[in-house]
Design an enzyme around this catalytic site. Structure first.
Site, PDB file in Angstrom:
ATOM      1  N   THR A 195       0.861  -1.179   0.000  1.00 47.68           N
ATOM      2  CA  THR A 195       0.000   0.000   0.000  1.00 47.68           C
ATOM      3  C   THR A 195       0.900   1.232   0.000  1.00 47.68           C
ATOM      4  O   THR A 195       1.554   1.530   1.002  1.00 47.68           O
ATOM      5  CB  THR A 195      -0.925   0.004   1.224  1.00 47.68           C
ATOM      6  N   LYS A 233      -6.884   1.598  -3.254  1.00 45.36           N
ATOM      7  CA  LYS A 233      -6.496   1.000  -1.973  1.00 45.36           C
ATOM      8  C   LYS A 233      -6.429   2.050  -0.869  1.00 45.36           C
ATOM      9  O   LYS A 233      -6.861   1.810   0.262  1.00 45.36           O
ATOM     10  CB  LYS A 233      -5.144   0.307  -2.103  1.00 45.36           C
ATOM     11  N   LYS A 273      -0.168   5.077   8.595  1.00 45.27           N
ATOM     12  CA  LYS A 273       0.579   5.426   7.379  1.00 45.27           C
ATOM     13  C   LYS A 273      -0.347   5.550   6.178  1.00 45.27           C
ATOM     14  O   LYS A 273      -0.238   6.483   5.374  1.00 45.27           O
ATOM     15  CB  LYS A 273       1.651   4.360   7.137  1.00 45.27           C
TER      16      LYS A 273
END
Length: 316
Positions: A121, A196, A268
């Site tokens: 990701t 995503k 994150k």
């Protein structure tokens, strides 16, 4: 340059320049990054009969797979030189750059014509930079992050969110099919990364809201005689009960923070999503609020635990 990469690959033990391994006529797959997700994906490829090369920064993580028949590479470059389908599954942009672009990175050893799959990701901007770098060495890049966590990686039930060339996807499809139950081609390179991040910021917002709801529910149970178990059952069987809410609520209730999805990685992902929005002139308020809650939990020492641990700072 291409000739030197090919020579390096043959020296490392490649069988033929046509990028096919003769074992069961399946391509050799390299999986780089053997954390919670990468190890499960690698094991699925191995069990499906794909010749497998693995690399991890901490070599001991490769040992269980080596014992099952995988070959361990000392560097990403070495791994890439032995395979035609290369998969990276690492934590963030920084780790991805190191895997692909370092002096001993995978692009230095990749055979021309290989399919590179970045399943981490990551930020959309970095994925597009990587796509350009892959083209310079005559390779195709698919950005193919996944939805799902540890159980889905182990059982081969991930969903791949794919951006990139459709022909490259067809070449990689047999490998992805043993790792996932869904392969969704969403557009050009960077499309998978974008979707995503959107998916994860929505999940992160739900986790943060659930943490606050659990804290209020538990307070009412302690101080106002609310039946907490029945109340939680109502929430988990109503309109607000998404799959992520059901899984994380059970973990919060049990105080079980064994990692399926690390809290620090969810933070994150929220940060990356906010950055992508800012670059496009958009302000996302809900993930910003969720991120602040998660930062507080990380500062309190919960970053290496499952994201469900965010509730602890509210309980205290």
């Amino acid at each position: 340059m291409a000739a030197s990469r090919e020579s390096a690959g043959q020296a490392a033990g490649e069988s033929a320049p046509n990028n096919r391994d003769t074992t069961m006529n399946k391509p050799t797959v390299a999986v780089m990054g053997l954390g919670i997700m990468g190890s499960g994906m690698a094991r699925r490829a191995l069990e499906a009969g794909f010749p497998l090369v693995v690399y991890n920064r901490s070599p001991q993580r490769a040992e269980p797979l080596v014992q099952q028949g995988a070959r361990a590479a000392r560097t990403p470059r070495e791994a890439a030189s032995q395979a035609s389908i290369l998969i990276s599954m690492v934590a963030d942009d920084h780790a991805s750059r190191a895997i692909w672009l370092a002096e001993d990175g995978a692009l230095a050893g990749a055979r021309p014509g290989s399919v590179l799959i970045e399943s981490s990701t990551l930020s959309v901007s970095w994925v597009r930079q990587l796509h350009a770098a892959a083209r310079k060495v005559a390779c195709d890049l698919l950005d193919a992050p996944v939805t799902g966590s540890k159980p889905q990686a182990q059982s081969g039930e991930l969903n791949f969110l794919v951006g990139g060339d459709p022909a490259a996807l067809e070449r990689a499809r047999p490998v992805l099919q043993v790792m996932g139950k869904g392969i969704h081609h969403l557009g050009p390179c960077g499309s998978g990364a974008m979707v995503k991040l959107i998916n994860n910021f929505m999940a992160g917002v739900q986790v943060a809201a659930l943490a606050e709801a659990m804290a209020l529910l538990e307070w009412a149970g302690k101080n106002e005689q609310l039946d907490r178990e029945k109340a939680l059952n109502v929430l988990l069987n109503g309109a607000t009960a998404s799959p992520v809410v059901k899984v994380v609520a059970a973990r919060m209730a049990a105080h079980d923070y064994t990692p399926n999805f690390l809290l620090k990685l969810m933070a994150k992902d929220l940060d990356y999503a906010l950055s992508e929005a800012r670059q496009r002139g958009l302000t996302l308020s809900t993930p910003a609020t969720a991120l602040e809650l998660m930062k507080r939990a990380i500062a309190a020492g919960h970053g290496e635990q499952d994201m469900a641990a965010v509730v602890e700072i509210l309980r205290n």
